[in-house]
Design an enzyme around this catalytic site. Structure first.
Site, PDB file in Angstrom:
ATOM      1  N   HIS A  81     -23.963  19.293  20.407  1.00  0.00           N
ATOM      2  CA  HIS A  81     -23.357  19.015  21.710  1.00  0.00           C
ATOM      3  C   HIS A  81     -24.008  19.814  22.826  1.00  0.00           C
ATOM      4  O   HIS A  81     -24.164  19.318  23.944  1.00  0.00           O
ATOM      5  CB  HIS A  81     -21.843  19.238  21.651  1.00  0.00           C
ATOM      6  CG  HIS A  81     -21.154  18.086  20.991  1.00  0.00           C
ATOM      7  ND1 HIS A  81     -20.740  18.120  19.673  1.00  0.00           N
ATOM      8  CD2 HIS A  81     -20.868  16.846  21.435  1.00  0.00           C
ATOM      9  CE1 HIS A  81     -20.222  16.935  19.357  1.00  0.00           C
ATOM     10  NE2 HIS A  81     -20.280  16.157  20.402  1.00  0.00           N
TER      11      HIS A  81
ATOM     12  N   HIS B 280     -23.265  23.762   5.610  1.00  0.00           N
ATOM     13  CA  HIS B 280     -23.076  24.990   6.395  1.00  0.00           C
ATOM     14  C   HIS B 280     -21.606  25.163   6.762  1.00  0.00           C
ATOM     15  O   HIS B 280     -20.956  26.118   6.391  1.00  0.00           O
ATOM     16  CB  HIS B 280     -23.955  24.980   7.639  1.00  0.00           C
ATOM     17  CG  HIS B 280     -24.036  26.317   8.299  1.00  0.00           C
ATOM     18  ND1 HIS B 280     -22.999  26.828   9.046  1.00  0.00           N
ATOM     19  CD2 HIS B 280     -25.002  27.260   8.290  1.00  0.00           C
ATOM     20  CE1 HIS B 280     -23.336  28.036   9.467  1.00  0.00           C
ATOM     21  NE2 HIS B 280     -24.539  28.325   9.024  1.00  0.00           N
TER      22      HIS B 280
ATOM     23  N   GLU C 181     -19.357  28.267   5.716  1.00  0.00           N
ATOM     24  CA  GLU C 181     -18.533  28.847   6.778  1.00  0.00           C
ATOM     25  C   GLU C 181     -17.351  27.991   7.219  1.00  0.00           C
ATOM     26  O   GLU C 181     -16.598  28.378   8.101  1.00  0.00           O
ATOM     27  CB  GLU C 181     -19.422  29.169   7.995  1.00  0.00           C
ATOM     28  CG  GLU C 181     -20.337  30.351   7.733  1.00  0.00           C
ATOM     29  CD  GLU C 181     -21.310  30.623   8.874  1.00  0.00           C
ATOM     30  OE1 GLU C 181     -21.040  30.215  10.014  1.00  0.00           O
ATOM     31  OE2 GLU C 181     -22.355  31.248   8.592  1.00  0.00           O
TER      32      GLU C 181
ATOM     33  N   HIS D  21     -29.476  30.362   3.796  1.00  0.00           N
ATOM     34  CA  HIS D  21     -28.193  30.150   3.120  1.00  0.00           C
ATOM     35  C   HIS D  21     -28.397  29.667   1.677  1.00  0.00           C
ATOM     36  O   HIS D  21     -27.683  30.103   0.772  1.00  0.00           O
ATOM     37  CB  HIS D  21     -27.341  29.141   3.879  1.00  0.00           C
ATOM     38  CG  HIS D  21     -26.727  29.708   5.121  1.00  0.00           C
ATOM     39  ND1 HIS D  21     -25.873  30.781   5.099  1.00  0.00           N
ATOM     40  CD2 HIS D  21     -26.841  29.347   6.429  1.00  0.00           C
ATOM     41  CE1 HIS D  21     -25.491  31.060   6.336  1.00  0.00           C
ATOM     42  NE2 HIS D  21     -26.068  30.212   7.167  1.00  0.00           N
TER      43      HIS D  21
HETATM   44 CO    CO Z   1     -25.574  30.075   9.152  1.00  0.00          CO
END
Ligand code: CO
Length: 294
Positions: A122, A179, A210, A242
């Site tokens: 965005h 993620h 997360e 990650h």
């Molecule tokens: Co991250």
């Protein structure tokens, strides 16, 4: 005396009008030659292996859009800084767009290589559109959607990913690591993806690092399937930080370590979703769609 000067007035007016007309031509008229460009925007990675994935994306994009100027930008400031220290200069989307504008590009398609239309997408969308408002700038700038932007995208991505796990037997479990985010409602897309995986294959699940769909959340569901072996697969464009640490790392908090401790045999797939041809096609189809408006 007055009579001799009478002709001066219309001549002066004529000169003034011609001047104004010339000015108008220089600024607004004399239509600029159309110059199309593509800006590929990823979160970014400093991982050398993961960067190879972006090289393959670049190659595929150049094949799909021959002759079109293609540039890259990373949205992560942290990664850009880290790379700059290694002498690799990657632009932010804003700098990359300013350069394209300066070089005379007229039509720009920006592709978000993000997975969900979250915060990063965005921000990119809003800033890119501001570039379309500048005087003397782009005639048109459009932003193509990130990977998971429709139910059809989710079906295509889930099917392509499930077909892309070498060595997996149907009785083995699969856990995709997305993620996720606590800060944006698009986190819900991972919950939807989990359902899409489940509909295709009851042993396949999605979780996030997360977001809402934590490993804790997924574990009881995995347990109910009675699988002995679990494939861990990134649901991120590249297998970067990650994937290496939170998914496949040897530290006690990695998904591999936690699942191993819980009695599962783990197999990690160190490939990003952009490495899967069927997934990259979804991104490039979004770009094609956007590009068709030029
Ligand atoms: Co991250």
């Amino acid at each position: 005396m007055v009579k001799r000067w009478v002709w001066v007035v219309p001549v002066m007016i004529a000169f003034l009008l011609m001047g104004a007309q010339n000015h108008a031509l220089a600024v607004h008229g004399g239509k600029k030659q159309m110059r199309k460009a593509i800006l590929l925007v990823a979160f970014g990675t400093s991982d050398a292996e993961a960067q190879k994935t972006f090289l393959r994306v670049d190659e595929q994009a150049r094949k799909t859009f021959p002759g079109v100027e293609i540039r890259w930008a990373y949205t992560s400031k942290m990664i850009r800084k880290k790379l700059a220290r290694e002498g690799k200069v990657l632009d932010s989307p804003e700098v990359a767009l300013a350069k394209l504008m300066d070089e005379g590009a007229t039509h720009v398609a920006v592709l978000s290589l993000h997975t969900i239309p979250g915060e990063e997408y965005h921000e990119l969308y809003r800033n890119a559109h501001l570039y379309g408002l500048m005087e003397g700038g782009f005639e048109k700038i459009l932003v193509a959607k990130p990977l998971l932007s429709s139910p059809k995208d989710m079906d295509r991505v889930a099917a392509a990913l499930l077909k892309n796990i070498p060595g997996r037997k149907p009785s083995d479990g699969v856990l995709f690591m997305g993620h996720g985010t606590e800060r944006h409602p698009a986190d819900a897309i991972y919950l939807a993806m989990n359902q899409v995986f489940q509909d295709l294959d009851p042993n396949a699940f999605a979780g996030t690092v997360e977001g809402r769909l934590s490993l804790e959340h997924v574990m009881p569901k995995l347990r109910s399937r009675n699988v002995g072996k679990v494939y861990l697969v990134p649901l991120m464009s590249v297998a970067g930080d990650h994937a290496r640490n939170d998914m496949a790392g040897d530290g006690p908090d990695s998904w591999k370590s936690i699942l191993t401790k819980n009695g599962y045999k783990c197999e990690v797939i160190m490939k990003g979703t952009a490495d899967c041809p069927g997934v990259l096609d979804v991104w490039l189809d979004h770009l094609q769609e956007t590009f068709s408006h030029f």
